[in-house]
Write an enzyme that holds these catalytic residues in place. Structure first.
Site, short mmCIF file in Angstrom:
data_model
loop_
_atom_site.label_atom_id
_atom_site.label_comp_id
_atom_site.label_asym_id
_atom_site.label_seq_id
_atom_site.Cartn_x
_atom_site.Cartn_y
_atom_site.Cartn_z
CD GLU A 289 42.97 23.31 89.95
OE1 GLU A 289 42.32 23.19 91.00
OE2 GLU A 289 42.42 23.28 88.82
CG HIS B 156 41.79 26.58 90.53
ND1 HIS B 156 41.98 26.73 89.17
CD2 HIS B 156 40.63 25.91 90.68
CE1 HIS B 156 40.96 26.17 88.54
NE2 HIS B 156 40.13 25.67 89.43
O1 TA6 Z 1 39.75 22.66 89.52
C1 TA6 Z 1 38.96 22.26 88.47
C2 TA6 Z 1 37.59 22.90 88.63
O2 TA6 Z 1 37.04 22.52 89.86
C3 TA6 Z 1 36.71 22.49 87.46
O3 TA6 Z 1 35.72 21.55 87.78
C4 TA6 Z 1 36.23 23.78 86.89
O4 TA6 Z 1 34.98 23.98 86.59
C5 TA6 Z 1 37.15 24.80 87.47
O5 TA6 Z 1 37.69 24.32 88.64
C6 TA6 Z 1 36.85 26.27 87.47
O6 TA6 Z 1 35.99 26.59 88.48
P1 TA6 Z 1 35.42 28.04 88.64
O7 TA6 Z 1 34.55 27.98 89.86
O8 TA6 Z 1 36.60 28.96 88.84
O9 TA6 Z 1 34.69 28.39 87.39
#
Ligand code: TA6
Length: 300
Positions: free
Chosen positions: A274, A171
Site C-alpha cells: 500500500e 490499500h
Molecule cells: O493495512 C494493513 C491493515 O491496516 C491491517 O492491520 C489489516 O487488518 C488490514 O489493513 C485490513 O483492514 P480492514 O479494515 O480492511 O479489515
C-alpha cells in the site's frame, strides 16, 4: 446525489465503458478495451480488478469471498483509506481507515486518451454522516487511468479555513501465484513499525519474503517497490513518488480464517503493498492548498 445506471450511461458514452449493477444497489463501472479490463465500484471509488491485455492473471486481486454490501468495504481491489489510516487517533468508535472506502462517490468525468486508455475522475460525496466523522471542507477526487498500466491519483484540497492533517493509503491487494514464492523488493534499509510486534520499529534487511502474518508500516521511503512473482513469471512495479509510507500486509492462515471474507486459501493469492502517508508521514495541509498521492502499477 447518487447517480443511477441510466444517468451514468446517458452522460458518459465511450467505447469500452459500461455501467452495471453487480449486486443489488452496487453500481460498477466496467472498462474493456485494447489495453486492459477493469471494474470500479462507485462505492468507495474502489477499483475491484484490473488486468492488462496479454496477462492471464489479474494484477489486482478481488477476494472470491468478498461481500457486496452497501456501506461495507469490499475485500480486495484498491480500497481508499482516507482521511486517516488505521484506527482513528483519538476516537476508536470512528471507522478504521477512514470513511472514503465505504461511501458513495460520483463519476465526474470519463475520457479516452490517445493510447486508447480510459481516464475517469471520481469525487467523494459529502453527506451529513461524513461531516460528523470529519468536520472539515476537504473535497477529495480520485483519477483512475486504465491502460497498459494502472494509474491512480488521489487529490485532497483543503477548502476550509484551517489546516488539516491527513493520513491516507491506497490499500492495494495484488494478485500473486503463491504468497510463499514471491518477494518484495525496494524497501531494503527502510524503517518499519511492526503491528505484529507491538509497533516496535525495525530495519528491513534484504527483500521481503512472507511465511507468516506480516503487517508493517514502512516510513520515510518513496522508492519503487517490485513484487517478483516467479509463478506468474512477472514483476509488478509500484511507482509512487509522493508516498512516504508503504504498508505491507498479509494476514496469513489463522487470521484469514477469522476474517471470513478472504475465500478458501485466499491469503495465499494476495499481498497488500500500500502506498500512502501514515504515522509520522501524515500530511499537514494548510488551508487553500492541495495534495496529491499518485501511483502507477506496471507489469514488467
Ligand atoms: O493495512 C494493513 C491493515 O491496516 C491491517 O492491520 C489489516 O487488518 C488490514 O489493513 C485490513 O483492514 P480492514 O479494515 O480492511 O479489515
Amino acid at each position: 446525489m447518487q447517480q443511477s445506471l441510466t444517468e451514468l450511461a446517458a452522460q458518459f458514452k465511450l467505447d469500452g465503458l459500461d455501467f452495471v449493477e453487480h449486486a443489488p444497489g452496487y453500481r460498477v463501472i466496467k472498462i474493456e478495451n485494447s489495453q486492459a479490463s477493469a471494474e470500479i465500484a462507485l462505492q468507495g471509488a474502489q477499483v475491484m480488478n484490473y488486468k492488462p491485455a496479454g496477462q492471464e492473471a489479474p494484477v489486482i486481486w478481488l477476494s472470491p469471498g468478498a461481500s457486496f454490501k452497501p456501506g461495507k468495504s469490499l475485500r480486495g481491489g484498491v480500497p481508499v483509506c482516507w482521511p486517516w489510516f488505521g484506527p482513528h487517533a483519538e476516537d476508536s468508535d470512528k471507522p478504521a481507515h477512514g470513511y472514503a472506502r465505504t461511501v458513495d462517490w460520483r463519476l465526474l468525468d470519463a475520457s479516452h486518451q490517445e493510447d486508447d486508455s480510459i481516464r475517469l475522475t471520481l469525487g467523494l460525496l459529502e453527506t451529513e454522516a461524513t461531516q460528523l466523522l470529519w468536520p472539515h471542507v476537504t473535497p477529495l477526487q480520485l483519477e483512475i487511468q486504465v491502460g497498459a498500466s494502472l494509474g491512480l491519483r488521489l487529490t485532497t484540497h483543503n477548502a476550509g479555513n484551517k489546516p488539516v492533517q491527513i493520513g491516507e493509503a491506497l490499500h492495494t491487494y495484488f494478485a500473486v501465484s503463491d504468497i510463499a514464492d514471491i518477494e518484495i523488493q525496494g524497501l531494503e534499509g527502510a524503517t518499519f513499525y511492526d503491528k505484529v510486534n507491538q509497533m516496535v520499529p525495525a530495519t528491513q534487511q534484504g527483500p521481503i519474503k512472507i511465511g507468516s502474518e506480516v503487517d508493517r508500516v514502512y516510513v520515510n521511503t518513496h522508492a519503487d517497490c517490485v513484487i517478483v512473482d516467479p509463478g506468474y513469471q512477472r514483476r509488478i512495479r509500484i511507482i509512487a513518488p509522493d508516498s512516504q509510507s508503504t504498508i505491507v500486509w498479509n494476514p496469513w492462515q489463522e487470521k484469514a480464517e477469522k476474517m471470513g471474507d478472504l475465500g478458501e486459501n485466499g491469503y495465499r493469492r494476495m499481498v497488500c503493498v500500500e502506498s500512502g502517508n501514515a504515522l509520522e508521514n501524515c500530511i499537514h495541509l494548510p488551508q487553500g492548498e492541495s495534495h496529491a498521492l499518485a501511483v502507477e502499477y506496471r507489469v514488467e
